[in-house]
Design an enzyme around this catalytic site. Structure first.
Site, PDB file in Angstrom:
ATOM      1  N   GLY A  11       0.822  -1.216   0.000  1.00  0.00           N
ATOM      2  CA  GLY A  11       0.000   0.000   0.000  1.00  0.00           C
ATOM      3  C   GLY A  11       0.850   1.258   0.000  1.00  0.00           C
ATOM      4  N   ASP A  12       0.186   2.401  -0.232  1.00  0.00           N
ATOM      5  CA  ASP A  12       0.829   3.716  -0.192  1.00  0.00           C
ATOM      6  C   ASP A  12       1.939   3.883  -1.231  1.00  0.00           C
ATOM      7  OD1 ASP A  12      -0.826   4.256   1.984  1.00  0.00           O
ATOM      8  OD2 ASP A  12       0.656   3.520   3.418  1.00  0.00           O
ATOM      9  N   GLY A  14       1.593   5.248  -4.090  1.00  0.00           N
ATOM     10  CA  GLY A  14       1.360   6.432  -4.926  1.00  0.00           C
ATOM     11  C   GLY A  14       0.254   6.160  -5.942  1.00  0.00           C
ATOM     12  N   LYS A  15      -0.630   5.212  -5.628  1.00  0.00           N
ATOM     13  CA  LYS A  15      -1.731   4.859  -6.558  1.00  0.00           C
ATOM     14  C   LYS A  15      -2.592   6.070  -6.874  1.00  0.00           C
ATOM     15  CE  LYS A  15      -3.209   1.878  -3.541  1.00  0.00           C
ATOM     16  NZ  LYS A  15      -2.084   1.928  -2.601  1.00  0.00           N
ATOM     17  N   LYS A  17      -1.897   9.251  -6.824  1.00  0.00           N
ATOM     18  CA  LYS A  17      -1.219  10.186  -7.727  1.00  0.00           C
ATOM     19  C   LYS A  17      -1.254   9.664  -9.176  1.00  0.00           C
ATOM     20  CE  LYS A  17       2.922  11.761  -9.545  1.00  0.00           C
ATOM     21  NZ  LYS A  17       4.229  12.347  -9.594  1.00  0.00           N
ATOM     22  N   GLY A  39      -5.815   5.672   2.022  1.00  0.00           N
ATOM     23  CA  GLY A  39      -5.570   7.111   2.011  1.00  0.00           C
ATOM     24  C   GLY A  39      -4.796   7.411   0.745  1.00  0.00           C
ATOM     25  N   HIS A  40      -5.423   8.102  -0.185  1.00  0.00           N
ATOM     26  CA  HIS A  40      -4.791   8.363  -1.477  1.00  0.00           C
ATOM     27  C   HIS A  40      -4.553   9.871  -1.627  1.00  0.00           C
ATOM     28  CE1 HIS A  40      -6.613   4.357  -3.130  1.00  0.00           C
ATOM     29  NE2 HIS A  40      -5.770   4.180  -2.142  1.00  0.00           N
ATOM     30  N   GLN A 198      -5.122  -0.401  -1.054  1.00  0.00           N
ATOM     31  CA  GLN A 198      -4.112  -1.200  -0.368  1.00  0.00           C
ATOM     32  C   GLN A 198      -3.055  -1.660  -1.387  1.00  0.00           C
ATOM     33  OE1 GLN A 198      -7.730  -2.032   0.646  1.00  0.00           O
ATOM     34  NE2 GLN A 198      -7.170  -0.233   1.796  1.00  0.00           N
ATOM     35  N   THR A 279      -4.008   7.241   9.283  1.00  0.00           N
ATOM     36  CA  THR A 279      -3.807   7.166  10.739  1.00  0.00           C
ATOM     37  C   THR A 279      -2.665   8.050  11.235  1.00  0.00           C
ATOM     38  OG1 THR A 279      -2.323   5.294  10.431  1.00  0.00           O
ATOM     39  CG2 THR A 279      -4.641   4.772  10.857  1.00  0.00           C
ATOM     40  N   SER A 391       7.544   8.317 -11.675  1.00  0.00           N
ATOM     41  CA  SER A 391       7.128   9.475 -10.889  1.00  0.00           C
ATOM     42  C   SER A 391       8.351   9.974 -10.129  1.00  0.00           C
ATOM     43  CB  SER A 391       6.015   9.040  -9.930  1.00  0.00           C
ATOM     44  OG  SER A 391       5.769  10.032  -8.978  1.00  0.00           O
ATOM     45  N   VAL A 392       8.663  11.261 -10.312  1.00  0.00           N
ATOM     46  CA  VAL A 392       9.900  11.799  -9.738  1.00  0.00           C
ATOM     47  C   VAL A 392       9.617  12.860  -8.667  1.00  0.00           C
ATOM     48  CG1 VAL A 392      11.368  11.259 -11.724  1.00  0.00           C
ATOM     49  CG2 VAL A 392      10.046  13.391 -11.713  1.00  0.00           C
TER      50      VAL A 392
HETATM   51  P1  GDP Z   1      -1.546   5.590  -2.186  1.00  0.00           P
HETATM   52  O1  GDP Z   1      -2.241   5.063  -0.985  1.00  0.00           O
HETATM   53  O2  GDP Z   1      -0.915   4.494  -2.981  1.00  0.00           O
HETATM   54  O3  GDP Z   1      -2.394   6.480  -3.038  1.00  0.00           O
HETATM   55  O4  GDP Z   1      -0.343   6.488  -1.640  1.00  0.00           O
HETATM   56  P2  GDP Z   1      -0.404   7.550  -0.430  1.00  0.00           P
HETATM   57  O5  GDP Z   1      -1.043   8.795  -0.903  1.00  0.00           O
HETATM   58  O6  GDP Z   1      -0.910   6.915   0.805  1.00  0.00           O
HETATM   59  O7  GDP Z   1       1.140   7.761  -0.152  1.00  0.00           O
HETATM   60  C1  GDP Z   1       2.011   8.174  -1.162  1.00  0.00           C
HETATM   61  C2  GDP Z   1       2.721   9.448  -0.693  1.00  0.00           C
HETATM   62  O8  GDP Z   1       3.833   9.722  -1.532  1.00  0.00           O
HETATM   63  C3  GDP Z   1       1.844  10.696  -0.808  1.00  0.00           C
HETATM   64  O9  GDP Z   1       2.249  11.614   0.188  1.00  0.00           O
HETATM   65  C4  GDP Z   1       2.181  11.242  -2.184  1.00  0.00           C
HETATM   66  O10 GDP Z   1       1.968  12.652  -2.279  1.00  0.00           O
HETATM   67  C5  GDP Z   1       3.645  10.928  -2.266  1.00  0.00           C
HETATM   68  N1  GDP Z   1       4.185  10.619  -3.608  1.00  0.00           N
HETATM   69  C6  GDP Z   1       3.577   9.995  -4.642  1.00  0.00           C
HETATM   70  N2  GDP Z   1       4.455   9.824  -5.663  1.00  0.00           N
HETATM   71  C7  GDP Z   1       5.636  10.344  -5.236  1.00  0.00           C
HETATM   72  C8  GDP Z   1       6.938  10.447  -5.830  1.00  0.00           C
HETATM   73  O11 GDP Z   1       7.204  10.001  -6.941  1.00  0.00           O
HETATM   74  N3  GDP Z   1       7.898  11.054  -5.069  1.00  0.00           N
HETATM   75  C9  GDP Z   1       7.672  11.526  -3.826  1.00  0.00           C
HETATM   76  N4  GDP Z   1       8.662  12.089  -3.170  1.00  0.00           N
HETATM   77  N5  GDP Z   1       6.453  11.446  -3.231  1.00  0.00           N
HETATM   78  C10 GDP Z   1       5.467  10.851  -3.936  1.00  0.00           C
HETATM   79  P1  IMO Z   2      -3.843   2.526   0.615  1.00  0.00           P
HETATM   80  O1  IMO Z   2      -4.977   2.327  -0.340  1.00  0.00           O
HETATM   81  C1  IMO Z   2      -1.251   0.924   3.742  1.00  0.00           C
HETATM   82  C2  IMO Z   2      -3.049  -1.895   6.569  1.00  0.00           C
HETATM   83  C3  IMO Z   2      -3.244  -1.443   8.007  1.00  0.00           C
HETATM   84  C4  IMO Z   2      -3.094  -2.759   8.732  1.00  0.00           C
HETATM   85  C5  IMO Z   2      -3.755  -3.755   7.774  1.00  0.00           C
HETATM   86  C6  IMO Z   2      -5.194  -4.098   8.121  1.00  0.00           C
HETATM   87  O2  IMO Z   2      -3.707   3.913   1.119  1.00  0.00           O
HETATM   88  O3  IMO Z   2      -2.582   1.985   0.033  1.00  0.00           O
HETATM   89  P2  IMO Z   2      -7.487  -2.719   8.024  1.00  0.00           P
HETATM   90  O4  IMO Z   2      -7.896  -1.473   8.736  1.00  0.00           O
HETATM   91  O5  IMO Z   2      -7.566  -2.631   6.550  1.00  0.00           O
HETATM   92  O6  IMO Z   2      -8.168  -3.950   8.547  1.00  0.00           O
HETATM   93  O7  IMO Z   2      -5.934  -2.905   8.419  1.00  0.00           O
HETATM   94  O8  IMO Z   2      -3.723  -3.150   6.498  1.00  0.00           O
HETATM   95  N1  IMO Z   2      -3.661  -1.011   5.539  1.00  0.00           N
HETATM   96  C7  IMO Z   2      -2.955  -0.209   4.742  1.00  0.00           C
HETATM   97  N2  IMO Z   2      -1.640   0.069   4.700  1.00  0.00           N
HETATM   98  N3  IMO Z   2      -2.076   1.475   2.831  1.00  0.00           N
HETATM   99  C8  IMO Z   2      -3.397   1.201   2.848  1.00  0.00           C
HETATM  100  O9  IMO Z   2      -4.242   1.646   1.895  1.00  0.00           O
HETATM  101  C9  IMO Z   2      -3.898   0.347   3.847  1.00  0.00           C
HETATM  102  N4  IMO Z   2      -5.123  -0.121   4.155  1.00  0.00           N
HETATM  103  C10 IMO Z   2      -4.964  -0.959   5.186  1.00  0.00           C
HETATM  104  O10 IMO Z   2      -2.242  -0.527   8.381  1.00  0.00           O
HETATM  105  O11 IMO Z   2      -1.731  -3.125   8.836  1.00  0.00           O
HETATM  106 MG    MG Z   3      -2.266   5.351   1.080  1.00  0.00          MG
END
Ligand code: GDP
Ligand code: IMO
Ligand code: MG
Length: 409
Positions: A11-12, A14-15, A17, A39-40, A198, A279, A391-392
């Site tokens: 997860g996280d 950068g989906k 973006k 959280g996107h 995720q 969180t 993505s840079v």
């Molecule tokens: P998602 O859950 O996959 O949509 O990702 P999140 O938004 O939770 O976390 C990605 C974080 O990295 C966010 O704060 C974005 O603004 C940031 N981000 C996305 N792409 C890049 C990148 O290429 N470089 C940097 N430095 N930050 C990035």
């Molecule tokens: P995005 O879409 C990162 C993690 C939680 C926990 C586990 C189970 O932003 O990438 P839950 O509340 O879903 O039962 O928690 O999964 N988790 C994530 N970690 N990015 C996420 O979503 C997540 N969604 C759930 O931290 O370890």
């Molecule tokens: Mg996220």
């Protein structure tokens, strides 16, 4: 043309973006799984948008978005999120549709999630958003779907507390609800983007069970939860970071460790701003795990990889990746299912020379320093998959594409 974007790690990646970046060319953007645990983040100009339930296409004026069947929706969170979007100048009225088969997160589910977590012998570190409880009710066949609010029999037999909670949202949701399969049939042949939540390693089946979420993070989820047949998926994009992160508990074989890696984890966390959107928790950081990434490519039929956060390594003299695990004298290159093996695994590291320059201004692969290109080419070779978007930086503009992803070739 149906293009699926999923997270290829924990997860996280950068989906949000990347979906926002690709949304410009698409006609419809559909989230197919998860709930407000996601959280996107999208950054355009000076504005940062944080989305949890609403698909990332909403930021583009006029684009329609869908909350799909595979999602679990807390209506209170959804309307709060929409109100924030209104404050941020996004006109969403008439553009947000919800599958009437999607399940609802009810208030006592969240409390139950928190209580369950306290009792677990293997605490997961859930987000406390009632996600697992809602999917469990769904599997038990005790869940409440969007459609059920308008079924007089079900509505009248529902616990009073559910009706009290849902009543204020009922009329507003009625205008947004759709029969997803019929709706999607109207979009056949058009450019549709499916947004995963995720990451593959948090998928209920493919992930590091039990340290996973409860929805489908796999590409196949776009079909199961997105209202299209499996043969309608045309291309799968797997988003991954130049390193790895994980929030919450569970195995993480390539996690940085201060004895071996000094202050690398702190540096990556600060430069990459690695704190959870939902969180606020500090994310655990580690080397890019190519064993896990190759697994992700196989499980999801990833056609194109999308590399993000490569800029975080701009000032590093060396950049390393994990190419195998050592466990009890054996070298492992196939992602294991055993938590014990993953916990005991020692990462085998391959180190590359860093590029020591800023990549933020790069708009084309040929602009990248040779050292960065070598690093990317190694990833492609190892995973047997091309890296087609890079993505840079976190801004929408700090992204470039290496080939047109909307054509079938
Ligand atoms: P998602 O859950 O996959 O949509 O990702 P999140 O938004 O939770 O976390 C990605 C974080 O990295 C966010 O704060 C974005 O603004 C940031 N981000 C996305 N792409 C890049 C990148 O290429 N470089 C940097 N430095 N930050 C990035
Ligand atoms: P995005 O879409 C990162 C993690 C939680 C926990 C586990 C189970 O932003 O990438 P839950 O509340 O879903 O039962 O928690 O999964 N988790 C994530 N970690 N990015 C996420 O979503 C997540 N969604 C759930 O931290 O370890
Ligand atoms: Mg996220």
């Amino acid at each position: 043309m149906n293009l699926v974007v999923i997270g290829a790690q924990w997860g996280d990646e950068g989906k949000g973006k990347i979906v926002d970046f690709l949304a410009e060319d698409s006609e419809l953007i559909s989230r197919f799984s998860g709930g407000a645990n996601a959280g996107h983040t999208i950054v355009t100009g000076e504005t940062t948008y944080k989305l949890h339930l609403i698909p990332s296409g909403i930021i583009y004026p006029g684009k329609k978005v869908i909350l799909g069947t595979g999602m679990v929706i807390d209506p209170q969170s959804m309307f709060e999120e929409l109100a924030t979007l209104t404050e941020q100048g996004i006109d969403w009225e008439g553009r947000v549709f919800i599958s009437d088969r999607a399940h609802l997160v009810l208030p006592d589910y969240k409390a139950e999630d928190i209580e369950l977590e306290k009792k677990r012998f293997n605490p997961i570190g859930t987000t406390g958003r009632g996600i697992g409880v809602t999917y469990a009710h769904k599997s038990h066949r005790d869940g409440i779907r969007i459609a059920d609010m308008y079924d007089s029999n079900i509505w009248s037999r529902m616990p009073e507390s559910y009706r009290t909670f849902l009543e204020p949202f009922k009329a507003r949701i009625e205008k947004m609800k759709i029969n997803l399969v019929a709706f999607m049939a109207e979009y056949k042949g058009k450019k549709v983007l499916f947004e995963g939540a995720q990451g593959i390693l948090l998928d209920l089946d493919a992930g590091t069970y039990p340290f996973v979420s409860s929805g489908y993070s796999v590409a196949a989820g776009a079909s199961v939860g997105g209202g299209i047949g499996p043969r309608e998926i045309d291309r799968v994009l797997g988003v991954f970071k130049a390193y790895s992160t994980r929030v919450g508990n569970g195995p993480f074989p390539s996690e940085f460790n201060s004895e071996r890696d000094g202050a690398t984890e702190e540096m990556v966390r600060e430069l990459g701003r690695e704190y959870g959107v939902t969180t606020g928790r500090a994310r655990r950081c580690g080397y890019l795990d190519l064993v896990a990434l190759k697994y992700a490519c196989r499980v999801n039929s990833i056609d194109s990889l999308v590399l993000t956060h490569i800029d975080v390594y701009d000032d590093f003299d060396e950049v390393s990746v994990c190419v195998a695990y050592e466990y009890e004298g054996e070298t492992i290159t196939d992602f294991p299912s055993s938590i014990e093996v993953m916990d005991g695994a020692v990462p085998v590291i391959k180190t590359f020379k860093g590029w020591n320059s800023s990549l933020k201004e790069s708009t084309d692969y040929s602009h990248l320093p040779e050292e960065a290109q070598k690093y990317i080419e190694f990833i492609e070779e190892y995973t047997e998959t091309s890296v087609d978007i890079i993505s840079v930086g976190y801004r929408r503009s700090e992204t470039f594409i290496r080939k047109d992803l909307w054509t079938r070739s």
